[in-house]
Design a protein around this motif. Sequence first.
Motif, short mmCIF file in Angstrom:
data_model
loop_
_atom_site.label_atom_id
_atom_site.label_comp_id
_atom_site.label_asym_id
_atom_site.label_seq_id
_atom_site.Cartn_x
_atom_site.Cartn_y
_atom_site.Cartn_z
N TYR A 163 -9.11 -2.55 -0.65
CA TYR A 163 -8.92 -2.87 -2.06
C TYR A 163 -9.51 -4.25 -2.33
O TYR A 163 -9.81 -5.01 -1.41
CB TYR A 163 -7.43 -2.82 -2.45
N VAL A 172 0.85 -1.18 0.00
CA VAL A 172 0.00 0.00 0.00
C VAL A 172 0.89 1.24 0.00
O VAL A 172 1.65 1.47 0.94
CB VAL A 172 -0.93 0.02 1.23
N TYR A 194 -7.38 0.68 5.14
CA TYR A 194 -7.23 0.70 3.68
C TYR A 194 -8.11 -0.39 3.09
O TYR A 194 -8.33 -1.44 3.70
CB TYR A 194 -5.77 0.48 3.28
N THR A 227 -3.23 6.42 -2.23
CA THR A 227 -4.57 5.98 -1.84
C THR A 227 -5.56 7.12 -2.04
O THR A 227 -5.20 8.30 -2.01
CB THR A 227 -4.60 5.50 -0.38
N VAL A 269 -6.41 1.64 -4.45
CA VAL A 269 -6.50 1.37 -3.01
C VAL A 269 -7.13 2.59 -2.36
O VAL A 269 -6.71 3.73 -2.61
CB VAL A 269 -5.11 1.10 -2.40
N ARG A 326 -8.81 4.64 1.18
CA ARG A 326 -8.53 4.80 2.61
C ARG A 326 -9.73 5.46 3.29
O ARG A 326 -10.49 6.19 2.67
CB ARG A 326 -7.27 5.65 2.85
#
Length: 309
Positions: A222, A59, A220, A64, A280, A282
């Motif tokens: 994904y 990450v 996070y 993000t 990704v 957040r």
Amino acid sequence: MQRLLMFTLLASSLLWTVCTGADWCYQSQFTCDHQCNAPEKWSHANGNCAGTRQSPINVVTRKTVKDERLTPFKFSNYQEIFRGTIKNNGHSVQVTVPDHRTISGGGLPDSYKAVQFHFHWGINGGPGSEHTIDGEQYPMEVHIVHMKSHYTDLKRALADEEGVAVLGFFYEASNSGNRKYDPLINALRSIKTPNANTTLVSGISLAQLIPSEQNMTNYYRYKGSLTTPDCSQAVIWTLFENPIPLSTDQLQAFAELKFHDGKPMVDTFRPVQPLNGRQVYRSGSAVILASAVLLVAAMATALGLSQPN
């Protein structure tokens, strides 16, 4: 020269044939005496492992994107004590969880029930997490695996591209032991060999293993896969920012377990996989706050350098 080249290629092919097998393994297990497919060859064990949405990943926090839909989770029955079975499955430590412990909210499309949790670790507290944050690899990572509540088995859930939700938590070394983990750490002594299992006699709850709910708002998100074969790309991943403390002795207890070949069970992690264009996301403002702190520090340094001596 051409004959020499052909001989070299043939010899390399034969060597690879000798040093591989149908089973998958971690890199720490691979030798010609133990014929298995190490992580870079997991696609030989299962074609899914060559997919474009594989896990784990690194990450990169500055890349993000904040998602307002990533609200706090709702945890149901996470506080309930259970006496599940803890097992050395030959690749990790896995604990079976009764299925009426559920999660919802947190931007998930459905309610998901817990199925099991397992760990990935390094060598005696060294780097061992599967996911990394800005290239940092933590000593250990736990995955709490959930499937959509209406499914009756994990196989069916894995046929749904959003059928599984995994909560991932990192660990950090601490000067003192985490007493909440005593039932788990103590049980490791009874499952050092593969297929050994025992019951968590004193019981445990999922809530005692993870941070408090107020400390789980920064995470996070994904879409990815299982991190072991068959590498099914059916997982909504949530990686929480705040690590869980364990003492060096507690971390080392995991490295005393054994693989099938009798070797120490260490470095039980898959290397990070390419993002392949995935985004990704957040929650919260931790990344922004961290950037702000760095900006203030940089400004202070610049101002200091501009002052006359």
